[in-house]
Design a protein around this motif. Structure first.
Motif, PDB file in Angstrom:
ATOM      1  N   GLY A 368       0.802  -1.213   0.000  1.00  0.00           N
ATOM      2  CA  GLY A 368       0.000   0.000   0.000  1.00  0.00           C
ATOM      3  C   GLY A 368       0.837   1.267   0.000  1.00  0.00           C
ATOM      4  N   SER A 369       0.179   2.382  -0.309  1.00  0.00           N
ATOM      5  CA  SER A 369       0.858   3.677  -0.380  1.00  0.00           C
ATOM      6  C   SER A 369       0.549   4.566   0.817  1.00  0.00           C
ATOM      7  N   GLY A 370      -0.212   4.051   1.794  1.00  0.00           N
ATOM      8  CA  GLY A 370      -0.521   4.846   2.975  1.00  0.00           C
ATOM      9  C   GLY A 370      -1.591   5.882   2.748  1.00  0.00           C
ATOM     10  N   HIS A 371      -2.402   5.711   1.728  1.00  0.00           N
ATOM     11  CA  HIS A 371      -3.448   6.683   1.388  1.00  0.00           C
ATOM     12  C   HIS A 371      -4.757   6.349   2.102  1.00  0.00           C
ATOM     13  N   THR A 372      -5.520   5.385   1.590  1.00  0.00           N
ATOM     14  CA  THR A 372      -6.820   5.037   2.151  1.00  0.00           C
ATOM     15  C   THR A 372      -7.061   3.539   2.027  1.00  0.00           C
ATOM     16  N   GLU A 373      -7.533   2.924   3.108  1.00  0.00           N
ATOM     17  CA  GLU A 373      -7.936   1.523   3.088  1.00  0.00           C
ATOM     18  C   GLU A 373      -9.336   1.423   3.678  1.00  0.00           C
ATOM     19  N   ALA A 393      -3.342   7.193   5.882  1.00  0.00           N
ATOM     20  CA  ALA A 393      -3.874   8.520   6.193  1.00  0.00           C
ATOM     21  C   ALA A 393      -5.360   8.476   6.528  1.00  0.00           C
ATOM     22  N   ALA A 394      -6.087   7.536   5.924  1.00  0.00           N
ATOM     23  CA  ALA A 394      -7.518   7.394   6.204  1.00  0.00           C
ATOM     24  C   ALA A 394      -7.892   5.921   6.186  1.00  0.00           C
ATOM     25  N   VAL A 395      -8.764   5.522   7.090  1.00  0.00           N
ATOM     26  CA  VAL A 395      -9.283   4.158   7.146  1.00  0.00           C
ATOM     27  C   VAL A 395     -10.806   4.239   7.164  1.00  0.00           C
ATOM     28  N   MET A 396     -11.442   3.581   6.218  1.00  0.00           N
ATOM     29  CA  MET A 396     -12.892   3.575   6.107  1.00  0.00           C
ATOM     30  C   MET A 396     -13.461   2.284   6.689  1.00  0.00           C
ATOM     31  N   VAL A 397     -14.547   2.391   7.412  1.00  0.00           N
ATOM     32  CA  VAL A 397     -15.271   1.225   7.914  1.00  0.00           C
ATOM     33  C   VAL A 397     -16.643   1.247   7.258  1.00  0.00           C
ATOM     34  N   ASN A 398     -16.907   0.255   6.412  1.00  0.00           N
ATOM     35  CA  ASN A 398     -18.187   0.145   5.712  1.00  0.00           C
ATOM     36  C   ASN A 398     -18.510   1.410   4.905  1.00  0.00           C
ATOM     37  N   ALA A 399     -17.507   1.932   4.236  1.00  0.00           N
ATOM     38  CA  ALA A 399     -17.685   3.108   3.390  1.00  0.00           C
ATOM     39  C   ALA A 399     -16.662   3.062   2.261  1.00  0.00           C
ATOM     40  N   SER A 400     -17.004   3.716   1.152  1.00  0.00           N
ATOM     41  CA  SER A 400     -16.153   3.748  -0.031  1.00  0.00           C
ATOM     42  C   SER A 400     -14.867   4.521   0.227  1.00  0.00           C
ATOM     43  N   THR A 401     -13.795   4.084  -0.411  1.00  0.00           N
ATOM     44  CA  THR A 401     -12.526   4.819  -0.326  1.00  0.00           C
ATOM     45  C   THR A 401     -12.634   6.200  -0.959  1.00  0.00           C
ATOM     46  N   ARG A 402     -13.648   6.404  -1.794  1.00  0.00           N
ATOM     47  CA  ARG A 402     -13.795   7.669  -2.514  1.00  0.00           C
ATOM     48  C   ARG A 402     -14.118   8.848  -1.597  1.00  0.00           C
ATOM     49  N   PHE A 403     -14.396   8.575  -0.329  1.00  0.00           N
ATOM     50  CA  PHE A 403     -14.729   9.668   0.584  1.00  0.00           C
ATOM     51  C   PHE A 403     -13.509  10.381   1.144  1.00  0.00           C
ATOM     52  N   THR A 404     -12.305   9.888   0.876  1.00  0.00           N
ATOM     53  CA  THR A 404     -11.117  10.602   1.341  1.00  0.00           C
ATOM     54  C   THR A 404     -10.892  11.805   0.447  1.00  0.00           C
ATOM     55  N   ASP A 405     -11.397  12.928   0.893  1.00  0.00           N
ATOM     56  CA  ASP A 405     -11.423  14.130   0.082  1.00  0.00           C
ATOM     57  C   ASP A 405     -11.734  15.305   0.998  1.00  0.00           C
ATOM     58  N   GLY A 406     -11.074  16.428   0.758  1.00  0.00           N
ATOM     59  CA  GLY A 406     -11.278  17.585   1.617  1.00  0.00           C
ATOM     60  C   GLY A 406     -12.717  18.059   1.657  1.00  0.00           C
ATOM     61  N   GLU A 407     -13.353  18.117   0.489  1.00  0.00           N
ATOM     62  CA  GLU A 407     -14.745  18.581   0.450  1.00  0.00           C
ATOM     63  C   GLU A 407     -15.665  17.590   1.149  1.00  0.00           C
ATOM     64  N   GLY A 412     -13.811  21.854   2.894  1.00  0.00           N
ATOM     65  CA  GLY A 412     -13.805  22.712   1.729  1.00  0.00           C
ATOM     66  C   GLY A 412     -12.791  22.188   0.727  1.00  0.00           C
ATOM     67  N   ALA A 413     -12.207  23.068  -0.055  1.00  0.00           N
ATOM     68  CA  ALA A 413     -11.236  22.663  -1.070  1.00  0.00           C
ATOM     69  C   ALA A 413      -9.957  22.146  -0.409  1.00  0.00           C
ATOM     70  N   GLU A 414      -9.174  21.415  -1.185  1.00  0.00           N
ATOM     71  CA  GLU A 414      -7.914  20.876  -0.679  1.00  0.00           C
ATOM     72  C   GLU A 414      -6.807  21.121  -1.697  1.00  0.00           C
ATOM     73  N   ILE A 415      -5.566  21.172  -1.214  1.00  0.00           N
ATOM     74  CA  ILE A 415      -4.411  21.323  -2.086  1.00  0.00           C
ATOM     75  C   ILE A 415      -3.904  19.956  -2.540  1.00  0.00           C
ATOM     76  N   GLY A 416      -4.329  18.920  -1.868  1.00  0.00           N
ATOM     77  CA  GLY A 416      -3.909  17.556  -2.166  1.00  0.00           C
ATOM     78  C   GLY A 416      -4.151  16.678  -0.952  1.00  0.00           C
ATOM     79  N   ILE A 417      -3.815  15.395  -1.086  1.00  0.00           N
ATOM     80  CA  ILE A 417      -3.957  14.450   0.018  1.00  0.00           C
ATOM     81  C   ILE A 417      -2.570  13.950   0.377  1.00  0.00           C
ATOM     82  N   SER A 418      -2.117  14.312   1.556  1.00  0.00           N
ATOM     83  CA  SER A 418      -0.770  13.963   1.987  1.00  0.00           C
ATOM     84  C   SER A 418      -0.725  12.523   2.481  1.00  0.00           C
ATOM     85  N   THR A 419       0.259  11.784   2.009  1.00  0.00           N
ATOM     86  CA  THR A 419       0.452  10.402   2.457  1.00  0.00           C
ATOM     87  C   THR A 419       1.687  10.264   3.342  1.00  0.00           C
ATOM     88  N   GLN A 420       2.267  11.384   3.737  1.00  0.00           N
ATOM     89  CA  GLN A 420       3.409  11.324   4.647  1.00  0.00           C
ATOM     90  C   GLN A 420       2.936  11.617   6.063  1.00  0.00           C
TER      91      GLN A 420
END
Length: 449
Positions: A368-373, A393-407, A412-420
């Motif tokens: 994995g890349s440390g983004h969302t599981e 950076a994010a762990v979902m329980v019974n939810a889509s990975t697509r929810f890892t998002d600033g909005e 609100g808006a985001e500059i990106g999703i940090s994986t560090q």
């Protein structure tokens, strides 16, 4: 020469020819203006920054035809170069898209201003008043690929958080980016008062800068401008991010690479698991929070895998599976070691049957890349253990990975999703574009021996 200039000048020069020297000189002129603008921008109140953002949004809409014309040249060259239609779609701008981009700028203006916010504070036993407050990072360099909407998004987020944006998009979008930055600078310039002595109260046009040039060397100038640029944020694929991380002398915040996994536990609701997997993979496959792997507990594999293959097949997804997954479908492609690491960004997904939850976690830790599981389960103990063991950076329980998002997270808006792990992790909204400083107030306090 200032200290920052001296540091930038000490950068090794890889092309000692006239053109390289001219390109470097042009970069230094822009970077020095950015540094000066950062000092003016940092203390400005929210009302001033918000007014500037609304002026920018209005200008983008008013000059949309000019932007579209510049973009048409980029798109034509991309087609001549054989660029995929998917990438051309990301590159393309229309009047409707520009209006949407302008609307996003107005949304940024409506967000709370993090600058000056007190993170923590107290009165020390000796009577000193201590406050830790948010302050801008300074000059933020953003290196990104052929998505001209990022030019405006990044500029707006930086401006709102009191930072100067140094933008370096891909050469494929150079005309589009040049037009966008020029219009934004014109908008800031038009809002300036006539008297120079009043300019310290307005957003300086140099708060938004486009790195000059389209060569590889122009990227290196930005990556090595330590002392002029405070932080770099790369947005794009793994090769871009790795290159910036490995070659920069400027501190880097890694964002974006997403090899996200969905783990279907032994106690999963099969209907729910199929829906979450399909949504995670196919709702928008080209983004970093789309699922690239699914892992299935062996106890539920006989029921779940055939259903999952059928649902994914209906969406046009190619499954790259291990031997156990392949036994459920003749159209499953044999997974290689590279598939487990892959960020496909396409209608492809890797799949494996695992014997335990711990095996699923071990796979994620390895590949994995440390983004969302995500875990799909009706078992609270299994959910809690997965959350505790997975380091992303994010762990979902019974939810889509697509929810890892600033909005989606309400930032609100985001500059990106940090994986560090340093400074910021996960969706980076406005607070993540700030640092802090301590303000200490006393009444003649002196330090004793």
């Amino acid at each position: 020469m200032s200290e920052s200039n001296a540091q930038a000048e000490s950068t090794p020069r890889t092309e000692p020819n006239a053109q390289a020297e001219e390109e470097r000189a042009a970069f230094l002129r822009v970077a020095n203006r950015a540094k000066e603008a950062a000092a003016v921008l940092a203390p400005l109140p929210r009302a001033t920054k918000d007014a500037a953002l609304h002026t920018i949004a209005d200008a983008l809409v008013a000059r949309a035809d000019e932007i579209v014309k510049a973009n048409e040249g980029d798109v034509a060259r991309a087609r001549e170069a054989g660029t995929s239609e998917y990438m051309i779609d990301r590159l393309s701008l229309s009047v409707a898209r520009i209006e949407s981009i302008a609307a996003a700028v107005r949304q940024v203006a409506a967000l709370p201003d993090p600058v000056g916010e007190t993170v923590r504070g107290n009165v020390l036993p000796n009577g000193l008043e201590l406050r830790q407050i948010r302050v801008p990072l300074g000059v933020v360099g953003i290196i990104y690929e052929g998505r001209p909407n990022v030019t405006v998004d990044a500029a707006a987020l930086c401006l709102k958080s009191g930072n100067v944006a140094m933008l370096r998009g891909s050469s494929s979008a150079f005309d589009s980016n040049t037009a966008l930055v020029g219009i934004m600078q014109d908008a800031l310039r038009s809002s300036h008062p006539a008297e120079p002595q009043q300019r310290s109260t307005d957003v300086p046009p140099d708060a938004i800068q486009l790195v000059p040039g389209t060569s590889r060397e122009s990227v290196k100038h930005l990556m090595r401008a330590r002392g002029l640029v405070d932080v770099l944020i790369p947005r794009g694929g793994a090769s871009l991010i790795n290159s910036v991380v490995e070659e920069s002398t400027v501190p880097v915040i890694e964002t974006g690479v997403g090899n996200c996994a969905v783990y279907v536990d032994a106690d999963a609701d099969v209907d729910l698991a199929v829906d979450i997997l399909v949504n995670s993979k196919t709702q928008r496959p080209s983004v970093c929070n789309a699922a690239e792997t699914f892992l299935v507990h062996t106890d539920i594999a006989d029921v779940f895998v055939p259903r999952a293959l059928e649902a994914l097949r209906a969406k046009g997804v190619t499954v790259h599976g291990d031997d156990r997954v392949r036994s459920y479908g003749d159209d499953v492609v044999t997974a290689t070691e590279d598939d487990w690491y892959a960020e496909y960004l396409s209608l492809d997904i890797a799949a494996r049957v695992v014997d335990t939850l711990e095996d699923a976690v071990a796979h994620i830790r390895t590949y994995g890349s440390g983004h969302t599981e995500a875990i799909v389960t009706t078992s609270q103990p299994a959910a809690k253990r997965f959350v505790a063991l997975v380091d992303s950076a994010a762990v979902m329980v019974n939810a889509s990975t697509r929810f890892t998002d600033g909005e989606e997270f309400g930032f609100g808006a985001e500059i990106g999703i940090s994986t560090q792990k340093l400074h910021a992790r996960g969706p980076m909204g406005l607070p993540e574009l700030t640092s802090t400083k301590y303000v200490v107030v006393g009444e003649g306090h002196l330090k004793g021996v």
